[in-house]
Scaffold this motif. Structure first.
Motif, PDB file in Angstrom:
ATOM      1  N   GLN A   1      28.875 103.712  88.187  1.00 34.64           N
ATOM      2  CA  GLN A   1      28.257 102.438  88.556  1.00 34.64           C
ATOM      3  C   GLN A   1      28.595 102.085  90.005  1.00 34.64           C
ATOM      4  OE1 GLN A   1      25.992 100.473  86.760  1.00 34.64           O
ATOM      5  NE2 GLN A   1      25.799  99.680  88.851  1.00 34.64           N
TER       6      GLN A   1
ATOM      7  N   THR B   1      26.420 104.232  92.131  1.00 40.66           N
ATOM      8  CA  THR B   1      25.042 103.743  92.022  1.00 40.66           C
ATOM      9  C   THR B   1      24.842 102.555  92.940  1.00 40.66           C
ATOM     10  OG1 THR B   1      24.907 104.511  89.729  1.00 40.66           O
ATOM     11  CG2 THR B   1      23.282 102.862  90.423  1.00 40.66           C
ATOM     12  N   ASP B   2      25.798 101.631  92.932  1.00 44.07           N
ATOM     13  CA  ASP B   2      25.719 100.458  93.803  1.00 44.07           C
ATOM     14  C   ASP B   2      25.753 100.857  95.280  1.00 44.07           C
ATOM     15  OD1 ASP B   2      25.655  98.930  91.486  1.00 44.07           O
ATOM     16  OD2 ASP B   2      27.757  98.299  91.643  1.00 44.07           O
TER      17      ASP B   2
ATOM     18  N   ILE C   1      24.680 103.706  96.625  1.00 39.13           N
ATOM     19  CA  ILE C   1      23.381 104.293  96.972  1.00 39.13           C
ATOM     20  C   ILE C   1      22.318 103.197  97.055  1.00 39.13           C
ATOM     21  CG2 ILE C   1      21.540 105.844  96.154  1.00 39.13           C
ATOM     22  CD1 ILE C   1      23.975 107.339  97.290  1.00 39.13           C
ATOM     23  N   ALA C   2      22.356 102.251  96.119  1.00 37.15           N
ATOM     24  CA  ALA C   2      21.346 101.190  96.074  1.00 37.15           C
ATOM     25  C   ALA C   2      21.416 100.269  97.291  1.00 37.15           C
ATOM     26  CB  ALA C   2      21.491 100.381  94.790  1.00 37.15           C
ATOM     27  N   ARG C   3      22.589 100.106  97.882  1.00 33.40           N
ATOM     28  CA  ARG C   3      22.703  99.217  99.048  1.00 33.40           C
ATOM     29  C   ARG C   3      22.285  99.899 100.345  1.00 33.40           C
ATOM     30  NH1 ARG C   3      29.031  97.947  99.938  1.00 33.40           N
ATOM     31  NH2 ARG C   3      28.226  96.767 101.673  1.00 33.40           N
TER      32      ARG C   3
ATOM     33  N   PRO D   1      21.138 105.672  85.844  1.00 35.19           N
ATOM     34  CA  PRO D   1      20.891 104.762  86.978  1.00 35.19           C
ATOM     35  C   PRO D   1      21.244 105.384  88.333  1.00 35.19           C
ATOM     36  CG  PRO D   1      21.890 103.556  85.172  1.00 35.19           C
ATOM     37  CD  PRO D   1      21.952 105.027  84.808  1.00 35.19           C
ATOM     38  N   PHE D   2      22.335 106.168  88.389  1.00 41.47           N
ATOM     39  CA  PHE D   2      22.675 106.853  89.642  1.00 41.47           C
ATOM     40  C   PHE D   2      21.596 107.858  89.994  1.00 41.47           C
ATOM     41  CE2 PHE D   2      24.406 110.401  92.021  1.00 41.47           C
ATOM     42  CZ  PHE D   2      24.966 109.752  93.119  1.00 41.47           C
TER      43      PHE D   2
ATOM     44  N   GLU E   1      18.488 107.919  89.139  1.00 41.82           N
ATOM     45  CA  GLU E   1      17.267 107.237  89.575  1.00 41.82           C
ATOM     46  C   GLU E   1      17.404 106.682  90.989  1.00 41.82           C
ATOM     47  OE1 GLU E   1      16.746 104.504  86.307  1.00 41.82           O
ATOM     48  OE2 GLU E   1      15.480 105.954  85.218  1.00 41.82           O
ATOM     49  N   ALA E   2      18.569 106.116  91.311  1.00 37.82           N
ATOM     50  CA  ALA E   2      18.781 105.547  92.643  1.00 37.82           C
ATOM     51  C   ALA E   2      18.727 106.621  93.720  1.00 37.82           C
ATOM     52  CB  ALA E   2      20.110 104.796  92.700  1.00 37.82           C
TER      53      ALA E   2
ATOM     54  N   ARG F   1      15.074 108.328  94.170  1.00 37.28           N
ATOM     55  CA  ARG F   1      14.022 107.578  94.878  1.00 37.28           C
ATOM     56  C   ARG F   1      14.387 107.225  96.327  1.00 37.28           C
ATOM     57  NH1 ARG F   1      15.408 103.666  90.904  1.00 37.28           N
ATOM     58  NH2 ARG F   1      16.896 102.176  91.768  1.00 37.28           N
ATOM     59  N   ALA F   2      15.638 107.368  96.703  1.00 35.45           N
ATOM     60  CA  ALA F   2      16.070 106.961  98.051  1.00 35.45           C
ATOM     61  C   ALA F   2      15.460 107.859  99.133  1.00 35.45           C
ATOM     62  CB  ALA F   2      17.596 107.019  98.142  1.00 35.45           C
TER      63      ALA F   2
END
Length: 190
Positions: free
Chosen positions: A30, A33-34, A36-38, A74-75, A77-78, A81-82
């Motif tokens: 998690q 994942t956060d 990568i998402a940021r 979730p990781f 997927e993040a 798509r990045a």
């Protein structure tokens, strides 16, 4: 200007081989994942790009592989798509939502940092970040320190030409005993 943010798992003795630390768990996945998402963009060298693509690219079938736990999706997927930028002198082309950087590295990274966006440019790996650190281009460092002494392997930023002063800006302790340490680069003279 978007910050260039280097993040990596590292053992207590500085080993940054991807299999040297403890296996990822739900909490650490998690966290990543956060991270990568940021990021607005991901920046990898060839080796890291190929390793990440082999593990985390969505299969043509559209579903995730059976080996992947639900908390890893979730990781996957993040990162899948990045937008990605790959630094390589040996690859002729890349895909997986990526473009190739094969010219002047400093100029290309400065251009990436200057692009509009709300997040960071995330860089991972071993060799490329050392070169970027030598060029003074990394603004933030995130080390997920694993409670392991590896005793071997590539070490974090080995071979830097000059030391880099860092200021601790955040830390997070995990149930596993790992600790995420976030630093900001301190400019000389500050």
């Amino acid at each position: 200007m978007r910050p260039l943010r280097y993040a990596i798992n590292v053992t207590l003795d500085g080993c940054c081989h991807h299999e040297a630390g403890i296996p990822p768990d739900e909490e650490s996945m998690q966290y990543w994942t956060d991270e990568i998402a940021r990021a607005d963009d991901l920046l990898f060298g060839r080796v890291t790009y190929e390793m990440m693509e082999a593990a985390w690219r969505r299969p043509d079938s559209g579903g995730w592989p059976d080996w992947m736990s639900g908390w890893e999706i979730p990781f996957a997927e993040a990162i899948d798509r990045a937008p990605k930028h790959v630094v390589s002198k040996t690859l002729g082309s890349v895909d997986w939502n990526a473009d190739l950087i094969d010219g002047d590295l400093a100029r290309a990274v400065r251009r990436l940092k200057d692009e509009p966006g709300e997040g960071s440019v995330f860089v991972g790996g071993v060799t490329l970040p050392r070169g970027l650190a030598d060029l003074g281009l990394i603004d933030e460092y995130v080390f997920l320190v694993q409670p392991v002494v590896a005793g071997h392997g590539p070490t974090l930023l080995a071979g830097l030409r000059e030391r880099i002063r860092l200021e601790l800006v955040d830390r997070h302790e995990f149930r596993s005993g790992a600790v995420a340490l976030e630093y900001r680069s301190v400019a000389a003279g500050d």
